[in-house]
Design an enzyme around this catalytic site. Sequence first.
Site, mmCIF file in Angstrom:
data_model
loop_
_atom_site.group_PDB
_atom_site.id
_atom_site.type_symbol
_atom_site.label_atom_id
_atom_site.label_comp_id
_atom_site.label_asym_id
_atom_site.label_seq_id
_atom_site.Cartn_x
_atom_site.Cartn_y
_atom_site.Cartn_z
ATOM 1 N N GLU A 121 0.827 -1.204 0.000
ATOM 2 C CA GLU A 121 0.000 0.000 0.000
ATOM 3 C C GLU A 121 0.868 1.263 0.000
ATOM 4 O OE1 GLU A 121 -4.113 -0.610 2.096
ATOM 5 O OE2 GLU A 121 -2.570 -1.458 3.405
ATOM 6 N N GLU A 141 -4.043 -10.241 3.933
ATOM 7 C CA GLU A 141 -5.076 -9.827 4.883
ATOM 8 C C GLU A 141 -6.217 -10.841 4.989
ATOM 9 O OE1 GLU A 141 -2.921 -6.059 3.826
ATOM 10 O OE2 GLU A 141 -3.543 -7.885 2.766
ATOM 11 N N ARG A 144 -5.816 -13.530 7.465
ATOM 12 C CA ARG A 144 -5.684 -13.042 8.843
ATOM 13 C C ARG A 144 -6.974 -12.420 9.360
ATOM 14 N NH1 ARG A 144 0.227 -10.718 7.228
ATOM 15 N NH2 ARG A 144 1.316 -12.711 7.398
ATOM 16 N N GLY A 149 -6.232 -1.450 4.775
ATOM 17 C CA GLY A 149 -6.683 -0.239 5.448
ATOM 18 C C GLY A 149 -5.839 0.980 5.146
#
Length: 269
Positions: A121, A141, A144, A149
């Site tokens: 990101e 992600e 998990r 985000g």
Amino acid sequence: MSANKHEMAGTLPASLYFERRGAVGCLRLSRPQKRNAIDDVTVLGIENFFSAIPDDVKAVVLHGEGEHFCAGLDLSELAESDIAGGIAHSRAWHRAFEHIEFGRVPVVAVLHGAVVGGGLEIAAACHIRVAERSAYYALPEGSRGIFVGGGGSVRLPRLIGVARMMDMMLTGRTYSAEDGQAMGLSTYLVEPGKGFAKGLELAARIAGNTPLTNFAVMHALPRIAEMDPASGYAVEALMSAIAQADGEAKARLKDFLEKRAPKVTRGPA
């Protein structure tokens, strides 16, 4: 090193290190023991750095210390977070990375080793990405129980498409540096150990542009790309007129017309 290095270093957390290379500023992620995983302190440091870049810095190289660029979010930061805290945490990342993407100067990311989760990101918020062949990309992600985000759901589909990002998140698929180059995650691919030098070379070239042209490329171009064609043409015409009317642009055009500036020739990438 210049005094600016020490002044800037005094405002940064231990997880970030800044130095000057002429008109180029180099910001290094410096948590190698954590594979440069990003914690809240580092995110705030990134925001502060890109909000207050010294005036005489014209481009920035962002790179990582040790064997990896960035392995993403330090997951301990989310362990006790409730919904409201999670929203605030994500918005802090958004603010920090917005200062990279729409800041004062272009940013060249040098990628090696893990470019994973939040690390990808960060890379997506930069303007040019140089990858060493050791780089690999993943969005773990999904496995998990979390979601990107740091702006990844906005920036990454523009680079690789929604379907490919969906595959990465649902299956945990990892892409190699060569895959990343082919699909648009990186813009240059170099041998291991050569990334920083290439990043510096590109940043120095960028620093030699007029500030107004760099501003137009960073701020106007991505917004024009999201407009309907008629609006885009109108904004392009305005930005083109503003850029060419700048005094430095006039001087450069005169140098070219009077054969004091080099012509474009075929050369190495």
